[in-house]
Motif scaffolding. Structure first.
Motif, PDB file in Angstrom:
ATOM      1  N   THR A 392       0.692  -1.182  -0.145  1.00 60.20           N
ATOM      2  CA  THR A 392      -0.136  -0.185  -0.011  1.00 60.20           C
ATOM      3  C   THR A 392       0.960   1.290   0.076  1.00 60.20           C
ATOM      4  OG1 THR A 392      -1.589  -1.215   1.489  1.00 60.20           O
ATOM      5  CG2 THR A 392      -1.666   1.223   1.207  1.00 60.20           C
ATOM      6  N   PRO A 393       0.530   2.120  -0.945  1.00 61.81           N
ATOM      7  CA  PRO A 393       1.403   3.401  -0.849  1.00 61.81           C
ATOM      8  C   PRO A 393       1.166   4.287   0.289  1.00 61.81           C
ATOM      9  CG  PRO A 393       0.152   2.915  -3.111  1.00 61.81           C
ATOM     10  CD  PRO A 393      -0.296   1.994  -2.159  1.00 61.81           C
ATOM     11  N   CYS A 394       2.169   4.966   0.793  1.00 61.98           N
ATOM     12  CA  CYS A 394       1.979   5.788   1.927  1.00 61.98           C
ATOM     13  C   CYS A 394       1.389   7.101   1.303  1.00 61.98           C
ATOM     14  CB  CYS A 394       3.123   5.866   2.788  1.00 61.98           C
ATOM     15  SG  CYS A 394       3.249   6.863   4.189  1.00 61.98           S
ATOM     16  N   GLN A 395       0.027   7.368   1.374  1.00 67.91           N
ATOM     17  CA  GLN A 395      -0.636   8.398   1.080  1.00 67.91           C
ATOM     18  C   GLN A 395      -0.602   9.542   1.995  1.00 67.91           C
ATOM     19  OE1 GLN A 395      -1.739   8.553  -1.842  1.00 67.91           O
ATOM     20  NE2 GLN A 395      -1.643   6.442  -2.695  1.00 67.91           N
ATOM     21  N   PRO A 396      -0.475  10.912   1.375  1.00 63.70           N
ATOM     22  CA  PRO A 396      -0.680  12.012   2.385  1.00 63.70           C
ATOM     23  C   PRO A 396      -1.885  11.919   3.215  1.00 63.70           C
ATOM     24  CG  PRO A 396      -0.018  12.841  -0.237  1.00 63.70           C
ATOM     25  CD  PRO A 396      -0.382  11.106   0.013  1.00 63.70           C
ATOM     26  N   THR A 398      -1.988  10.144   6.051  1.00 65.13           N
ATOM     27  CA  THR A 398      -1.790   8.862   6.758  1.00 65.13           C
ATOM     28  C   THR A 398      -0.854   9.352   8.141  1.00 65.13           C
ATOM     29  OG1 THR A 398      -1.569   7.760   4.749  1.00 65.13           O
ATOM     30  CG2 THR A 398      -0.791   6.617   6.975  1.00 65.13           C
ATOM     31  N   ALA A 399      -1.362   8.598   9.325  1.00 67.08           N
ATOM     32  CA  ALA A 399      -0.819   8.839  10.419  1.00 67.08           C
ATOM     33  C   ALA A 399      -0.503   7.379  11.093  1.00 67.08           C
ATOM     34  CB  ALA A 399      -1.378   9.665  11.447  1.00 67.08           C
ATOM     35  N   ILE A 450      -1.154   1.109  15.123  1.00 64.00           N
ATOM     36  CA  ILE A 450      -2.585   1.735  14.741  1.00 64.00           C
ATOM     37  C   ILE A 450      -2.376   2.711  13.511  1.00 64.00           C
ATOM     38  CG2 ILE A 450      -4.684   3.145  15.268  1.00 64.00           C
ATOM     39  CD1 ILE A 450      -3.600   2.696  18.448  1.00 64.00           C
ATOM     40  N   MET A 451      -2.816   2.139  12.393  1.00 61.53           N
ATOM     41  CA  MET A 451      -2.755   2.842  11.188  1.00 61.53           C
ATOM     42  C   MET A 451      -3.783   4.002  10.996  1.00 61.53           C
ATOM     43  SD  MET A 451      -0.627   3.469   8.796  1.00 61.53           S
ATOM     44  CE  MET A 451       0.402   1.766   8.861  1.00 61.53           C
ATOM     45  N   LEU A 452      -3.828   5.276  10.794  1.00 59.71           N
ATOM     46  CA  LEU A 452      -5.050   6.071  10.659  1.00 59.71           C
ATOM     47  C   LEU A 452      -4.617   6.538   9.265  1.00 59.71           C
ATOM     48  CD1 LEU A 452      -5.077   8.073  13.887  1.00 59.71           C
ATOM     49  CD2 LEU A 452      -6.346   6.033  13.371  1.00 59.71           C
ATOM     50  N   THR A 453      -5.992   6.561   8.345  1.00 63.16           N
ATOM     51  CA  THR A 453      -5.749   7.104   7.009  1.00 63.16           C
ATOM     52  C   THR A 453      -6.690   8.174   6.667  1.00 63.16           C
ATOM     53  OG1 THR A 453      -7.403   5.243   6.306  1.00 63.16           O
ATOM     54  CG2 THR A 453      -5.050   4.758   6.270  1.00 63.16           C
ATOM     55  N   GLY A 491       3.311   8.985  17.992  1.00 62.98           N
ATOM     56  CA  GLY A 491       2.712   8.928  16.649  1.00 62.98           C
ATOM     57  C   GLY A 491       3.501   9.861  15.777  1.00 62.98           C
ATOM     58  N   ALA A 492       3.221   9.608  14.457  1.00 62.42           N
ATOM     59  CA  ALA A 492       3.605  10.656  13.410  1.00 62.42           C
ATOM     60  C   ALA A 492       2.963  10.661  12.289  1.00 62.42           C
ATOM     61  CB  ALA A 492       5.062   9.896  12.977  1.00 62.42           C
ATOM     62  N   ILE A 493       2.736  11.847  11.840  1.00 59.70           N
ATOM     63  CA  ILE A 493       1.948  12.092  10.786  1.00 59.70           C
ATOM     64  C   ILE A 493       2.823  12.387   9.342  1.00 59.70           C
ATOM     65  CG2 ILE A 493       0.239  13.777   9.641  1.00 59.70           C
ATOM     66  CD1 ILE A 493      -0.472  14.711  12.479  1.00 59.70           C
ATOM     67  N   ASP A 494       2.272  11.667   8.127  1.00 60.82           N
ATOM     68  CA  ASP A 494       3.169  11.728   7.146  1.00 60.82           C
ATOM     69  C   ASP A 494       3.287  13.195   6.473  1.00 60.82           C
ATOM     70  OD1 ASP A 494       4.391  10.704   4.615  1.00 60.82           O
ATOM     71  OD2 ASP A 494       2.825  11.803   3.835  1.00 60.82           O
TER      72      ASP A 494
END
Length: 535
Positions: A392-396, A398-399, A450-453, A491-494
């Motif tokens: 899965t590409p890391c889209q803007p 995404t956290a 935990i992946m947040l999209t 946590g980190a945000i793209d």
């Protein structure tokens, strides 16, 4: 292709006659040879195609010999003067032409050319007849010619073998006699082809029929082409028929149908262009369609516009590298496309087999689930996260949140691993209440991801972290008051780099900062190099 030599005998004393006739050119593929002699008694008339008798030389008695050999292959010409007219009057029926002396050269040559032309035309007719007979007798199909009343004028050898009669017995006879139709069958119109003959005579065009004919004690099925025959005025004078015996082919198709109906799975047969030609009942049950709806249509007719379902919506279509699956609520079918090749290994069609692979599919899915699921918490495992990040590409927008249980080792050491497992399960249940199961991962031990999209700004990751801290205090820590358990979150945000590796690295650094800040806290790396922290 052929050449004919016409031998011409001239019984005369007059050399002028031969000279005049030599001025006539032979017909194409013909040549002629003259013998001029007055010794009639020494001549064997059977060697000659044209016999010219000058009755100033030949005696009338020579006509007695002519009578024995005269036929349509021999032309007899008589040359007469006024004195020999009585001979003509008595034997006129023997002569093909009469030449009156004295001769006019042009008229004589014209008459002789007519004789040569008649031989040419006769030869062409005979050869044409032989060509036709050879052609139709070499074909395995039945061929016949009829007049307008239905009498057979000509048939081929295959026709004779089928009706078990000779050409002499067949030609000139009608359908009733040739096919040995019983009176009651004839009365009832069974096995009679007269209706189709009438159709051809009236339509005046070639027609195709499926006809059943009784041959002895058995019935045969024929594909029959019938065409009208026209005379030179354009009037229909009869018909010609060409019949191909398809009995064995139809029996084979029946046997094929019995075979595919007896198979324990659905079957579909198509031609080389993937037009559907045959299916069994199990296939009809699967697609819930009437047979007349799809026979003759393309295979794609069975698929809806989205290309994801069958037209009946009962089956989801899933394409894999090794084939196509049809998936319903409680059954999975795999489609096998087998090519049909003719005797020259040229594609003639396809056979589609719909094999029930429900158990195999379930087992395969179970293996995949087991391989990607944590056995204790039933959450996705580290391997599943790695597959997710790889595919899965890391889209803007995404956290990533990393959660780690504080003092978990102390729980295991003081209260045992069973109690530690209960803490992990309780925390997993809390995560499932707050987030989608597809986005939750146990990375090992007491660490979770935990992946947040599709987030918009930093509020959602911050709120998620706060809800998780509050929920942990209320539903996990309170359940285990004898422990000092808590949770730290990083946590980190793209930031637009589209790199899961970088996102994971920053979230891990944020988790370290939360631990360092005193645990039971959260730290977030946002799009800007700023850190939010809270308890």
């Amino acid at each position: 292709m052929y050449h004919r030599l016409l031998k011409i005998y001239i019984a005369t004393h007059d050399p002028q006659l031969e000279m005049i006739l030599q001025g006539v050119e032979p017909e194409e593929r013909f040549s002629h040879q003259f013998l001029c002699s007055h010794n009639v008694d020494e001549i064997d008339f059977s060697d000659y195609s044209v016999i010219i008798l000058d009755f100033d030389t030949a005696a009338p008695k020579s006509l007695d010999r002519i009578k024995t050999i005269k036929n349509d292959k021999v032309a007899v010409i008589g040359c007469f003067t006024r004195n020999s007219f009585p001979v003509l009057a008595e034997h006129y029926h023997l002569f093909d032409q009469v030449w009156i002396k004295p001769f006019a050269d042009d008229k004589l040559q014209s008459s002789f050319a007519g004789i040569l032309r008649r031989f040419k035309e006769r030869e062409e007719v005979i050869l044409g007849q032989k060509y036709l007979d050879t052609l139709i007798d070499s074909l395995p199909e039945l061929i016949w010619y009829k007049d307008a009343r239905g009498a057979h004028l000509k048939v081929n050898d295959s026709f004779c073998r089928t009706v078990n009669k000779t050409k002499a017995q067949v030609e000139g006879r009608g359908h009733y006699y040739i096919w040995d139709i019983e009176p009651d069958e004839y009365t009832q119109g069974e096995f009679i082809c007269l209706d189709s003959e009438e159709i051809v005579l009236n339509k005046k065009e070639t027609c195709l029929f499926d006809e059943t004919v009784k041959c002895g004690d058995e019935l045969r099925k024929f594909k029959t082409y019938k065409s009208p025959i026209f005379d030179i005025d354009g009037e229909v004078i009869g018909t010609v028929g060409f019949a191909h015996d398809v009995t064995d082919l139809q029996n084979l198709l029946i046997e094929l149908n019995i075979l595919i109906e007896g198979l324990p799975f659905a079957v579909m047969v198509t031609d080389k262009d993937r037009n559907i030609t045959s299916v069994n009942q199990k296939f009809i049950d699967i697609f819930v369609l009437d047979r007349t709806e799809f026979i003759g249509k393309k295979v794609d007719f069975l698929i809806d516009e989205s290309k994801s379902y069958t037209r009946s919506k009962r089956w989801l279509i899933e394409r894999e590298a090794d084939g196509t699956l049809l998936i319903s609520k409680n059954k999975v079918l795999k489609i096998h496309d087998e090519k049909l090749l003719d005797v020259f290994d040229v594609l003639a069609g396809h056979v589609y087999l719909f094999i029930d692979v429900t158990l195999e599919h379930q087992y395969k899915n179970k293996l995949l689930i087991d391989a990607n699921t944590d056995h204790l918490t039933k959450l996705n495992n580290r391997r599943s996260l790695q597959d997710f990040m790889r595919k899965t590409p890391c889209q803007p927008g995404t956290a990533l949140l990393l959660a780690d249980l504080d003092n978990f080792k102390e729980v295991n050491d003081r209260h045992g691993h069973d109690e530690g497992d209960r803490v992990l399960i309780a925390f997993s249940n809390l995560l499932l209440q707050l987030f989608s199961a597809d986005n939750l991962f146990r990375l090992g031990g007491d660490e979770f991801a935990i992946m947040l999209t599709e987030i918009d700004g930093e509020d959602r990751p911050k709120d998620s972290a706060e809800h998780l801290l509050a929920g942990f205090a209320a539903k996990v820590a309170r359940k285990f008051p004898h422990t000092n358990i808590s949770v730290s979150i990083g946590g980190a945000i793209d930031a637009g780099v589209g790199d899961f590796g970088e996102l994971f690295k920053k979230a891990d650094m944020a988790l370290y900062d939360s631990k360092k800040a005193g645990k039971s806290a959260y730290t977030l790396w946002g799009k800007q190099p700023v850190i939010w922290s809270g308890k």
